[in-house]
Write an enzyme that holds these catalytic residues in place. Structure first.
Site, PDB file in Angstrom:
ATOM      1  N   ASP A  13      56.967  88.243 -13.787  1.00 23.22           N
ATOM      2  CA  ASP A  13      56.686  87.020 -13.021  1.00 23.22           C
ATOM      3  C   ASP A  13      55.676  86.110 -13.707  1.00 23.22           C
ATOM      4  O   ASP A  13      55.102  85.221 -13.070  1.00 23.22           O
ATOM      5  CB  ASP A  13      56.183  87.355 -11.603  1.00 23.22           C
ATOM      6  CG  ASP A  13      57.295  87.884 -10.712  1.00 23.22           C
ATOM      7  OD1 ASP A  13      58.451  87.482 -10.911  1.00 23.22           O
ATOM      8  OD2 ASP A  13      57.001  88.697  -9.811  1.00 23.22           O
ATOM      9  N   ILE A  14      55.455  86.306 -14.994  1.00 25.15           N
ATOM     10  CA  ILE A  14      54.526  85.471 -15.757  1.00 25.15           C
ATOM     11  C   ILE A  14      55.250  84.763 -16.894  1.00 25.15           C
ATOM     12  O   ILE A  14      55.167  83.545 -17.034  1.00 25.15           O
ATOM     13  CB  ILE A  14      53.360  86.317 -16.333  1.00 25.15           C
ATOM     14  CG1 ILE A  14      52.560  86.973 -15.208  1.00 25.15           C
ATOM     15  CG2 ILE A  14      52.446  85.446 -17.207  1.00 25.15           C
ATOM     16  CD1 ILE A  14      51.519  87.959 -15.702  1.00 25.15           C
ATOM     17  N   HIS A  15      55.955  85.526 -17.682  1.00 21.37           N
ATOM     18  CA  HIS A  15      56.572  84.983 -18.888  1.00 21.37           C
ATOM     19  C   HIS A  15      57.998  84.517 -18.630  1.00 21.37           C
ATOM     20  O   HIS A  15      58.687  85.018 -17.742  1.00 21.37           O
ATOM     21  CB  HIS A  15      56.530  86.033 -20.005  1.00 21.37           C
ATOM     22  CG  HIS A  15      55.146  86.459 -20.359  1.00 21.37           C
ATOM     23  ND1 HIS A  15      54.645  87.699 -20.051  1.00 21.37           N
ATOM     24  CD2 HIS A  15      54.137  85.789 -20.968  1.00 21.37           C
ATOM     25  CE1 HIS A  15      53.391  87.786 -20.469  1.00 21.37           C
ATOM     26  NE2 HIS A  15      53.059  86.639 -21.022  1.00 21.37           N
ATOM     27  N   PRO A  18      63.406  81.199 -23.033  1.00 17.75           N
ATOM     28  CA  PRO A  18      64.366  80.094 -23.111  1.00 17.75           C
ATOM     29  C   PRO A  18      65.805  80.601 -23.082  1.00 17.75           C
ATOM     30  O   PRO A  18      66.132  81.635 -23.670  1.00 17.75           O
ATOM     31  CB  PRO A  18      64.021  79.432 -24.448  1.00 17.75           C
ATOM     32  CG  PRO A  18      62.569  79.744 -24.664  1.00 17.75           C
ATOM     33  CD  PRO A  18      62.410  81.143 -24.128  1.00 17.75           C
ATOM     34  N   LEU A  22      67.887  80.799 -31.395  1.00 10.94           N
ATOM     35  CA  LEU A  22      68.554  80.884 -32.695  1.00 10.94           C
ATOM     36  C   LEU A  22      68.547  82.326 -33.171  1.00 10.94           C
ATOM     37  O   LEU A  22      67.489  82.929 -33.328  1.00 10.94           O
ATOM     38  CB  LEU A  22      67.841  80.006 -33.727  1.00 10.94           C
ATOM     39  CG  LEU A  22      68.452  80.059 -35.143  1.00 10.94           C
ATOM     40  CD1 LEU A  22      69.760  79.265 -35.183  1.00 10.94           C
ATOM     41  CD2 LEU A  22      67.471  79.528 -36.185  1.00 10.94           C
ATOM     42  N   TYR A  54      66.544  92.817 -40.426  1.00 12.71           N
ATOM     43  CA  TYR A  54      67.227  91.659 -41.013  1.00 12.71           C
ATOM     44  C   TYR A  54      66.625  91.283 -42.364  1.00 12.71           C
ATOM     45  O   TYR A  54      67.215  90.489 -43.111  1.00 12.71           O
ATOM     46  CB  TYR A  54      67.162  90.453 -40.073  1.00 12.71           C
ATOM     47  CG  TYR A  54      67.787  90.661 -38.716  1.00 12.71           C
ATOM     48  CD1 TYR A  54      68.633  91.734 -38.451  1.00 12.71           C
ATOM     49  CD2 TYR A  54      67.520  89.766 -37.675  1.00 12.71           C
ATOM     50  CE1 TYR A  54      69.187  91.912 -37.198  1.00 12.71           C
ATOM     51  CE2 TYR A  54      68.083  89.940 -36.421  1.00 12.71           C
ATOM     52  CZ  TYR A  54      68.905  91.015 -36.182  1.00 12.71           C
ATOM     53  OH  TYR A  54      69.456  91.191 -34.931  1.00 12.71           O
TER      54      TYR A  54
END
Length: 311
Positions: A13-15, A18, A22, A54
């Site tokens: 409930d904070i962070h 998006p 990418l 990666y």
């Protein structure tokens, strides 16, 4: 991190994460991933998905440094995700490899750190400094006697140390999650898995919703291994909205409450992929896309081991 409009709230409930980011997997040429990161951030992206395996996080770090130096985008504006590789699950290695990732990126903290796969390998280096696994006489990774519980407890400590804001998992099925939830002091914020119209994961999505875990979709276009972009149903929906098929797929994911992380090194495509916030799919559109599911996987562990995790 400031809260942009197009985000999903995590279970602390904070962070907020998006809705679109990418992906940075497998940049073929030196500089390619760094350039993609710069294009993405300057085009409105605020979410970058990476991983130690990666082998490009130093390059990403240089790109982030350049962008931050320009002054318009700050560290707190960016949501950066990285992942702990399979050969780094021992309790003594988790913090070491998180700190190595931070060093490579030139960052003081990660917004999200994931266990990359629910499987542990022995490390090729006795001191654990590499991501490479120890291999047997057949060239296969040697399994390590390390439970997810042991690794998760060390992941939780990373939050306490301030090295990461949130923790989660990747490629976990319902059974993996049921076990994890029995002992987790910090619930996984994210489960990152393959999701696209041919692998819509409705049951996993239902379970994750029930327990407050956000799904992130990797390979949302099927890694180019299937005909998603030429599918007639998707093309007709795209034409109706004057969008690309990729836009329609990413919108379908977001309207289901799923984060998506498409990968591209093409500047025009990076920009176009982000163009999903000015239209809505109808219920009919959503139903048509949902009907395409055939449980087709394009990503399996076969590229690094012969263990059939999804069977």
């Amino acid at each position: 991190m400031s809260q942009p409009q197009n985000t999903f709230k995590l279970n602390d409930d904070i962070h907020h994460i998006p809705m679109i980011g990418l992906g940075t997997y497998n940049g073929a040429k030196v500089g390619e991933v760094g350039d993609a990161v710069k294009v993405a951030l300057k085009s409105g992206y605020r979410h970058i998905d990476g991983a130690a395996i990666y082998m490009n996080e130093k390059e990403i770090g240089h790109a982030l440094k350049e962008v931050f130096a320009e002054g318009e985008i700050k560290r707190e504006d960016i949501f950066y995700v990285s992942k702990l590789w399979n050969s780094c699950h021992h309790a003594s290695l988790v913090r070491k490899h998180c700190e190595k990732t931070l060093e490579d990126l030139g960052l003081e903290y990660l917004d999200l750190y994931l266990i990359h796969w629910p499987i542990a390998f022995e490390n090729a280096d006795p001191s654990g400094t590499t991501t490479q696994p120890l291999r047997d006489s057949d060239g296969e990774p040697v399994l390590a006697a390390v439970s997810i519980r042991e690794t998760w407890q060390e992941m939780e400590k990373l939050v306490e140390y301030g090295l990461v804001k949130s923790i989660g998992v990747s490629n976990f099925n319902v059974q993996n999650l049921v076990d994890l939830l029995t002992y987790a002091k910090i619930k996984p914020a994210i489960n990152q898995v393959e999701v696209h119209p041919y692998l819509s994961q409705p049951n996993l999505k239902y379970f994750c919703d029930r327990y407050g875990i956000v799904l992130t979709a990797y390979s949302p276009l099927g890694q180019g291994k299937c005909d998603l972009l030429s599918n007639e149903t998707l093309k007709s929906i795209a034409d109706k909205h004057n969008k690309t098929v990729a836009n329609v797929i990413f919108k379908w994911l977001n309207q289901r409450g799923i984060v998506t992380i498409p990968k591209s090194s093409n500047p025009a495509r990076i920009i176009e992929n982000f163009n999903i916030f000015d239209f809505q799919l109808s219920n009919e559109d959503m139903d048509k896309i949902n009907s395409l599911n055939s449980n087709l996987r394009t990503c399996t562990p076969a590229n690094f081991c012969k263990i059939p995790l999804f069977d």
